[in-house]
Write an enzyme that holds these catalytic residues in place. Sequence first.
Site, PDB file in Angstrom:
ATOM      1  N   HIS A 128       0.841  -1.212   0.000  1.00 32.77           N
ATOM      2  CA  HIS A 128       0.000   0.000   0.000  1.00 32.77           C
ATOM      3  C   HIS A 128       0.874   1.261   0.000  1.00 32.77           C
ATOM      4  O   HIS A 128       0.598   2.236  -0.704  1.00 32.77           O
ATOM      5  CB  HIS A 128      -0.890   0.053   1.251  1.00 32.77           C
ATOM      6  CG  HIS A 128      -1.887  -1.044   1.389  1.00 32.77           C
ATOM      7  ND1 HIS A 128      -1.989  -1.835   2.499  1.00 32.77           N
ATOM      8  CD2 HIS A 128      -2.871  -1.467   0.544  1.00 32.77           C
ATOM      9  CE1 HIS A 128      -2.983  -2.695   2.357  1.00 32.77           C
ATOM     10  NE2 HIS A 128      -3.535  -2.502   1.173  1.00 32.77           N
ATOM     11  N   LYS A 165     -18.162  -6.621   7.410  1.00 33.01           N
ATOM     12  CA  LYS A 165     -16.887  -7.322   7.255  1.00 33.01           C
ATOM     13  C   LYS A 165     -16.161  -7.294   8.598  1.00 33.01           C
ATOM     14  O   LYS A 165     -15.950  -6.229   9.166  1.00 33.01           O
ATOM     15  CB  LYS A 165     -16.060  -6.569   6.195  1.00 33.01           C
ATOM     16  CG  LYS A 165     -15.045  -7.407   5.444  1.00 33.01           C
ATOM     17  CD  LYS A 165     -14.560  -6.611   4.215  1.00 33.01           C
ATOM     18  CE  LYS A 165     -13.227  -7.089   3.702  1.00 33.01           C
ATOM     19  NZ  LYS A 165     -12.777  -6.299   2.539  1.00 33.01           N
ATOM     20  N   ARG A 191      -2.078  -6.220  -8.375  1.00 34.39           N
ATOM     21  CA  ARG A 191      -0.982  -7.166  -8.164  1.00 34.39           C
ATOM     22  C   ARG A 191      -1.015  -8.293  -9.175  1.00 34.39           C
ATOM     23  O   ARG A 191       0.012  -8.741  -9.653  1.00 34.39           O
ATOM     24  CB  ARG A 191      -1.069  -7.786  -6.755  1.00 34.39           C
ATOM     25  CG  ARG A 191      -0.751  -6.817  -5.656  1.00 34.39           C
ATOM     26  CD  ARG A 191      -1.231  -7.317  -4.328  1.00 34.39           C
ATOM     27  NE  ARG A 191      -2.686  -7.293  -4.270  1.00 34.39           N
ATOM     28  CZ  ARG A 191      -3.409  -7.552  -3.208  1.00 34.39           C
ATOM     29  NH1 ARG A 191      -2.810  -7.895  -2.082  1.00 34.39           N
ATOM     30  NH2 ARG A 191      -4.712  -7.481  -3.246  1.00 34.39           N
ATOM     31  N   SER A 230      -2.643  -7.954   2.881  1.00 33.51           N
ATOM     32  CA  SER A 230      -3.044  -7.830   4.291  1.00 33.51           C
ATOM     33  C   SER A 230      -3.562  -9.167   4.804  1.00 33.51           C
ATOM     34  O   SER A 230      -3.344  -9.518   5.967  1.00 33.51           O
ATOM     35  CB  SER A 230      -4.142  -6.775   4.433  1.00 33.51           C
ATOM     36  OG  SER A 230      -3.678  -5.515   4.032  1.00 33.51           O
TER      37      SER A 230
END
Length: 153
Positions: free
Chosen positions: A18, A42, A91, A129
């Site tokens: 990040h 979440k 990514r 993460s």
Amino acid sequence: MKKIAVFPGSFDPITIGHQEIVRRGLHLFDEIVIGIGNNTSKNSYFPVDKRFAFIEKVFSAEPRVSVTVYEGLTIDFCKRMNANFIIRGLRTAADFEFERAIAQMNSSMEPAIETVFIISGPEYSPISSSIIREILKNRGDVSKFVPAGLDLS
Ligand code: ADP
């Protein structure tokens, strides 16, 4: 007119991946607002105030970066921040497919807001993460993958 971009995400926790997207984004935009999406459905690993504090610490010396917690649609948050751009990192091809749909839906809802993708450097592409959370749950060392100076314990 200032070019303001929102970099939205969960940042649970912020990683060096990040950090590198923000660093590169600063070449493109005058200001970057890191938006921590507080998605109540979440379950997060770190509470939102901790995620906020980590990001604030990482960018404390960079006046062009700010951090805000938001709820609701990212495009509505962008409008509140006067941001015409959304930054997302890519990514993998899987990231691309997922992000493509979100960007196209956002663009269809709000054509004035452009999503800009930054492809991660090869050394950052495996970092996520979610893997960091798994390492933390198993009491492993994540210091290589998160910005220096954060105490994630
Ligand atoms: P979200 O839950 O919205 O995916 P994340 O915090 O996982 O939130 O990611 C926020 C953004 O950062 C996404 O655009 C994601 O693709 C990007 N990102 C995450 N990790 C990396 C990395 N290692 N390199 C480049 N971009 C990344």
